[in-house]
Motif scaffolding. Sequence first.
Motif: not given
Length: 434
Positions: A211-226
Amino acid sequence: MTSESVDAHAAPRPIDLPTHVPLDADADLSVLDEAKILAAPDDPADRPAWRAALRRWRDDARSRMCFDDSRYVQTTWPSTAWNVAMVWLWDEAVYDWSSPGRAGRHDVERLLQTYEPFGGLDAVVLWHAYPVIGIDERNQFDWYRGVPDLAALVAELHGHGVKVFVDYNPWDVGTRRAGGSDAEELAALVTETGADGVFLDTLQEGDAELLRRLAVLDPPPVLAAESAVPLTRVADHQASWAEWFADSDAPGVLRARWFERRHMMHHVRRWNRDHTAELQSAWVNGAGMVVWDVVFGVWVGWNERDLATLRAMRRTQQALGDHLVHGTWVPLTDLAPEATAGGVHGSRWAHNGTTLWTVVNRADDEYTGPLLPRDVASAGARLLDLVSGGELDSSVVVRIPGQGIGGVLLLPAGAEEPAGLRRLIARARDEARV
């Protein structure tokens, strides 16, 4: 009691069963926090108390969770990504193996044509693992990076308005280890490919480092949980799969969708040949569908009835998405007594002066009769059948096939016509003539 598909192997596991909603005014509703579907009451007389309990639970849960909706404000596209396909990167649906001059390349036009019978696509998960991972030391990131035109494929899909998820496999532990952690490699992959989201295969939520690594991307990618995303993670997981969720006899409410309307849920039962149950649940919950017709190399095709149902759903979702995402939602709304007695149930969605009903017929027999309560339409109002494209009179007599769906829009005199309504009606009439 549950409403399941006829597939014998699809009997629900106990963990997938809907959760009973306590109706006592002082009941502890936190027992609903981890539900998959909030079950409808057996007695229609209990529906007002049930709806009141759902509202009380949602208000309390959002307060307890200190819910922060900033991700949904920042990134809005997931709330209207109704149809998402799971596609293996080397499936002939997207990869051209033999055409002169194009063999060995991905073909977006081929992909879009393949999924036209489903009503089209809003997003796609580009699957890369089974059945090839494990044949040698290559890990999940190697398999993605071994596709020379992957970034171009993503860009071309974007050009057609289709969002792209890459897939994260936390179970990939027996292959070559990459230079960085999984979270570092995944963040780099998203950046390299321009992907819009990450499908968290087998995970209900991403771990802290991911979550931390992806949150700093611009824009953060959308996370889809299974499967069932925890309430605490709805804030930063904007989509999830309703995988094998079992419903009540009358349609219940998807817990995460009720908690946050902008959270997109996709129903999926990948091995089923009959998708009636998940289509109906998606329709009354304003939710989407995973289209997965080739499962790890096995073709599990959809029947013509389900394809027609999904096309009808998607036409309405595209044209009246604001009703489903931003409108006032009343689940198990009051219908004409004849309709309720005939096994017809549905939701009401009011937005910008117009009202949408999405209804399902749980009975095997066709229902033909009044749908809405008496005097629901004022003088001069128009009532439109969104499945057939026909115009209804004030009696609102509809025909809903056994185990089918129906949709009606009330357009009062002087109300602003939704922007996509005319195209929706034209497309519905065209299909009805076929």
